[in-house]
Every structure is written in C-alpha cells, then in structure tokens.
Enzyme design. Structure first.
Site, PDB file in Angstrom:
ATOM      1  N   LYS A 106      -6.542  10.339   8.832  1.00 56.11           N
ATOM      2  CA  LYS A 106      -5.746  10.513   7.614  1.00 56.11           C
ATOM      3  C   LYS A 106      -6.609  10.399   6.358  1.00 56.11           C
ATOM      4  O   LYS A 106      -6.149  10.734   5.263  1.00 56.11           O
ATOM      5  CB  LYS A 106      -4.580   9.524   7.568  1.00 56.11           C
ATOM      6  CG  LYS A 106      -4.918   8.085   7.290  1.00 56.11           C
ATOM      7  CD  LYS A 106      -3.629   7.283   7.146  1.00 56.11           C
ATOM      8  CE  LYS A 106      -3.905   5.833   6.789  1.00 56.11           C
ATOM      9  NZ  LYS A 106      -2.660   5.070   6.582  1.00 56.11           N
ATOM     10  N   ASP A 107      -7.874   9.962   6.507  1.00 55.27           N
ATOM     11  CA  ASP A 107      -8.796   9.890   5.370  1.00 55.27           C
ATOM     12  C   ASP A 107      -9.652  11.141   5.235  1.00 55.27           C
ATOM     13  O   ASP A 107     -10.430  11.253   4.278  1.00 55.27           O
ATOM     14  CB  ASP A 107      -9.737   8.691   5.528  1.00 55.27           C
ATOM     15  CG  ASP A 107      -9.021   7.353   5.411  1.00 55.27           C
ATOM     16  OD1 ASP A 107      -7.977   7.311   4.726  1.00 55.27           O
ATOM     17  OD2 ASP A 107      -9.495   6.369   5.997  1.00 55.27           O
ATOM     18  N   ARG A 154       2.700   8.504  -1.086  1.00 57.08           N
ATOM     19  CA  ARG A 154       3.659   8.920  -0.045  1.00 57.08           C
ATOM     20  C   ARG A 154       4.659   7.808   0.234  1.00 57.08           C
ATOM     21  O   ARG A 154       5.881   8.046   0.280  1.00 57.08           O
ATOM     22  CB  ARG A 154       2.900   9.272   1.238  1.00 57.08           C
ATOM     23  CG  ARG A 154       3.803   9.436   2.469  1.00 57.08           C
ATOM     24  CD  ARG A 154       2.983   9.531   3.738  1.00 57.08           C
ATOM     25  NE  ARG A 154       2.246   8.319   4.043  1.00 57.08           N
ATOM     26  CZ  ARG A 154       2.741   7.279   4.709  1.00 57.08           C
ATOM     27  NH1 ARG A 154       3.995   7.291   5.138  1.00 57.08           N
ATOM     28  NH2 ARG A 154       1.991   6.224   4.958  1.00 57.08           N
ATOM     29  N   ARG A 155       4.161   6.599   0.441  1.00 61.34           N
ATOM     30  CA  ARG A 155       5.059   5.479   0.697  1.00 61.34           C
ATOM     31  C   ARG A 155       5.897   5.175  -0.535  1.00 61.34           C
ATOM     32  O   ARG A 155       7.090   4.938  -0.445  1.00 61.34           O
ATOM     33  CB  ARG A 155       4.249   4.248   1.124  1.00 61.34           C
ATOM     34  CG  ARG A 155       3.658   4.362   2.526  1.00 61.34           C
ATOM     35  CD  ARG A 155       2.783   3.177   2.859  1.00 61.34           C
ATOM     36  NE  ARG A 155       2.267   3.260   4.228  1.00 61.34           N
ATOM     37  CZ  ARG A 155       1.025   2.946   4.583  1.00 61.34           C
ATOM     38  NH1 ARG A 155       0.160   2.520   3.661  1.00 61.34           N
ATOM     39  NH2 ARG A 155       0.642   3.049   5.842  1.00 61.34           N
ATOM     40  N   ARG A 172      -5.010  -2.204  -2.774  1.00 64.95           N
ATOM     41  CA  ARG A 172      -6.040  -1.658  -1.912  1.00 64.95           C
ATOM     42  C   ARG A 172      -6.927  -2.759  -1.361  1.00 64.95           C
ATOM     43  O   ARG A 172      -6.767  -3.923  -1.649  1.00 64.95           O
ATOM     44  CB  ARG A 172      -6.851  -0.606  -2.687  1.00 64.95           C
ATOM     45  CG  ARG A 172      -5.988   0.615  -3.052  1.00 64.95           C
ATOM     46  CD  ARG A 172      -6.810   1.748  -3.559  1.00 64.95           C
ATOM     47  NE  ARG A 172      -7.929   2.027  -2.685  1.00 64.95           N
ATOM     48  CZ  ARG A 172      -9.157   2.292  -3.126  1.00 64.95           C
ATOM     49  NH1 ARG A 172      -9.419   2.294  -4.416  1.00 64.95           N
ATOM     50  NH2 ARG A 172     -10.120   2.542  -2.266  1.00 64.95           N
ATOM     51  N   GLY A 173      -7.902  -2.342  -0.534  1.00 68.46           N
ATOM     52  CA  GLY A 173      -8.724  -3.300   0.192  1.00 68.46           C
ATOM     53  C   GLY A 173      -8.417  -3.204   1.671  1.00 68.46           C
ATOM     54  O   GLY A 173      -7.491  -2.500   2.096  1.00 68.46           O
ATOM     55  N   ARG A 178      -5.351  -7.391   2.042  1.00 71.19           N
ATOM     56  CA  ARG A 178      -3.971  -7.149   1.632  1.00 71.19           C
ATOM     57  C   ARG A 178      -3.042  -8.252   2.149  1.00 71.19           C
ATOM     58  O   ARG A 178      -2.145  -8.711   1.421  1.00 71.19           O
ATOM     59  CB  ARG A 178      -3.507  -5.784   2.144  1.00 71.19           C
ATOM     60  CG  ARG A 178      -4.309  -4.622   1.589  1.00 71.19           C
ATOM     61  CD  ARG A 178      -3.724  -3.295   1.992  1.00 71.19           C
ATOM     62  NE  ARG A 178      -4.713  -2.228   1.928  1.00 71.19           N
ATOM     63  CZ  ARG A 178      -4.437  -0.942   2.001  1.00 71.19           C
ATOM     64  NH1 ARG A 178      -3.189  -0.554   2.154  1.00 71.19           N
ATOM     65  NH2 ARG A 178      -5.388  -0.042   1.942  1.00 71.19           N
ATOM     66  N   CYS A 265      -4.353  13.349  -2.954  1.00 71.56           N
ATOM     67  CA  CYS A 265      -3.747  12.032  -3.147  1.00 71.56           C
ATOM     68  C   CYS A 265      -2.866  11.953  -4.387  1.00 71.56           C
ATOM     69  O   CYS A 265      -2.274  10.923  -4.657  1.00 71.56           O
ATOM     70  CB  CYS A 265      -4.828  10.959  -3.181  1.00 71.56           C
ATOM     71  SG  CYS A 265      -5.506  10.601  -1.549  1.00 71.56           S
TER      72      CYS A 265
END
Length: 340
Positions: A106-107, A154-155, A172-173, A178, A265
């Site tokens: 997905k990246d 998206r979320r 992020r992280g 997280r 993105c």
C-alpha cells in the site's frame, strides 16, 4: 601472473562451484513492522532454497531510512505521498546496493522506476482495519467530539461520513509510537491495519476489527511485494518461487483502480478485491476528505480480467463523480491537525 589472467581464473573457479555466491541483499525500511516483513521474506527464501540460501550469511538485510520515516510532523498528503517510503529503496536497487526490496504494497506508487519489476507478492494477511481505544469498544461508540489519530485521508473521510463531529489529527510514526501516544492520552482512539499488528504478534491491541462495510481498507493493504531489477535473473528466480498468485491478482485489480483515478495521498481512495471460484469481486470508493461526498463502485468478473475490472471500476467512479470533483480534490491542500 597478469591481472586479467587472475580474473579469468577466478571466474572459472566460481563457475565450477569453487567460489561462494555473494549474499542475497534484501532492502527494507527500519521500522519494526518493515523488519518483521523482511525477516518473514528471508525465512521463506531460506525454506524454499535451503541449499543456496539456508546457510548463515547467505541473506543480508540492508536497512534504510526513507523520507517518509523521517518527516513525521506532517501528513503524507502535504509532503509528497507514497513515494516517500520507496524512493531510497529504489535508488539502492538501481545502484546495485541491494538485490530485492521488500515493500508494504500500500506504500508503493502505481508506477515503478524503469529497469525494475515487482513480479512477486507474498500471501496476503487480513486486510481489515482495527479500531483501538481505551475509551470506547467500537468506532460507533466514540462520544461526539472525540479525537482520532490517523495519517490517512481514506480513514478520515469514512470516519467523518459516519460522525462529522469527530476530529481526525495527523498521527504518524511506527505502530509502537502510535500506541504509546494513545496510552498517553494524546488522542482518544486510532485506526491501524490489522495485518501489521498480526505480523508483529500484537493483534491483542485491537479493540475492534472493522468490517469492510464500515471502513473499506486501502488499496493493497496487507500485501507484501518483492521488487528487483528486471535483468537480475538470480533474484527473479528466487522471488518467483514466493509469489502467491491470488494475492498478486487481487492487488493488480486494486492498483489498476488506483491508477485509473491517478490516486495519490491527497485523494481519499479505498479498494479491495477478493477471489472466489475463478471470479474476482471488487469494491472501491473515492471521497472528499471531510466525508461529505463518497462515490462507491462494485464490479465482478473473471479472474483473467482482474486488471480490466479494476480499471473499469475507476473509470466508472470518474464518470459518476465528474471531472469537477477530481479537479476540486487536486486543488485542495488537505491538512490534518498535528497530534501534540
């Protein structure tokens, strides 16, 4: 003895088996999840090729830090998108510093650098998202006004479509970072990929597993891809053995959908394909970041048409939403507030 004769002799000895092959170099990011996936790949290679790769030192992990790993105070939509997690690995691959790159699919952008291929994917893990919170047992039970940490538009779009009073902040992280911030009360909840938790034996952290009807996962979520140079016959032979065809076909369908939408993105896009009895079933959506508009699509067809099905679904969404919708999205500067 002349130098060129020494070289020729060495090559002859090597061809006869007198010299050991150089280590197979796996390129990976350095996060705990990326390393777990790289070690999984290494173990599969060792088990499939025990005589060639089973010995200690036959496979070398080359750990790299990407721009996406280093810039954590901004959302991906603000700093260039998915390629930030792959650029350094691409450079190392083309520079012959690594032989195979291990990617979370997905990246990976829908385009690949010239002279590289991504012909193999490991068997996919569970693709669903999970909800994690010490304050509610499910996403729907979060009180109005709660703060959710997520770096994903998206979320965010799908969350706000269900409850526009919720606030989404950039979060992020790596997974451990997280979860620590969540424990410290920086946010009330977060969403993560179930696949990542399972690969690190952390699935017990999930408060709720979210079904597709509630939050549709990202394109290629849960899949691990293996990339190499297109003329590297040694690496191609190794990774071909690891390819899981059902995963490869499903992800190809999803990435065709993303490519048709020219997704990045800045565009909230989700897409998932499943395979059953020779048929591929696809569900996708595109949305505004605030969830005020969502366009959904479903397609079914023969597995042989997986890429066409994904592409056609993307074209249908473009027609349904209209060119103005996508022009508006690209003109925006979608920003998530930063979790402190």
């Amino acid at each position: 003895m002349r130098p060129h004769f020494v070289l020729s002799l060495a090559l002859l000895i090597g061809a006869a088996g007198g010299l050991e092959a150089p280590p197979l170099r796996l390129g990976t990011r350095g996060s705990p999840l990326a390393l777990a996936q790289a070690y999984m790949t290494r173990d599969l290679l060792m088990s499939q090729f025990p005589e060639e790769l089973g010995a200690e030192g036959a496979i070398e992990l080359c750990i790299m830090k990407t721009q996406g790993d280093m810039i954590l105070d901004k959302a991906l939509s603000e700093i260039g998108g998915k390629g930030l997690f792959t650029k350094e690995l691409d450079v190392a691959l083309l520079g012959d510093q690594v032989d195979i790159c291990v990617h979370s699919m997905k990246d990976v952008p829908t385009w690949l650098p010239a002279k590289t291929v991504l012909p193999s994917m490991l068997e996919r893990e569970d693709t669903r998202d999970v909800f994690i919170s010490p304050k509610a047992s499910s996403l729907s039970e979060l009180p109005d006004g709660s703060v959710i940490g997520s770096a994903s538009l998206r979320r965010q779009a799908q969350i706000l479509a269900k409850n526009p009073t919720l606030e989404c902040v950039n979060f992020r992280g790596n997974v451990q970072t997280r979860l620590r911030k969540l424990d410290e009360g920086v946010v009330d909840a977060t969403l993560l990929a179930y696949a990542g938790l399972k690969r690190m034996d952390m699935e017990d952290e999930a408060t709720q597993i979210i079904e597709w009807d509630e939050i549709l996962p990202a394109v290629a979520q849960g899949a691990i891809g293996l990339q190499c140079r297109d003329d590297d016959e040694r690496s191609l032979r190794y990774i071909d053995k690891l390819n899981h065809k059902a995963t490869f076909d499903a992800v190809a369908c999803e990435r065709a959908f993303l490519a048709a939408l020219d997704g990045n993105c800045k565009t909230p896009i989700a897409g998932q394909a499943t395979i059953q009895d020779g048929q591929i079933f696809f569900r996708g959506l595109v949305a505004k970041p605030d969830g005020s508009e969502i366009y959904r699509v479903e397609r079914t067809g023969p597995l042989a048409d997986a890429v066409k099905i994904g592409n056609d679904a993307g074209e249908q969404v473009k027609a349904d939403a209209g060119i103005e919708f996508f022009e508006w999205l690209q003109a925006q500067e979608p920003k998530l507030a930063v979790a402190q």
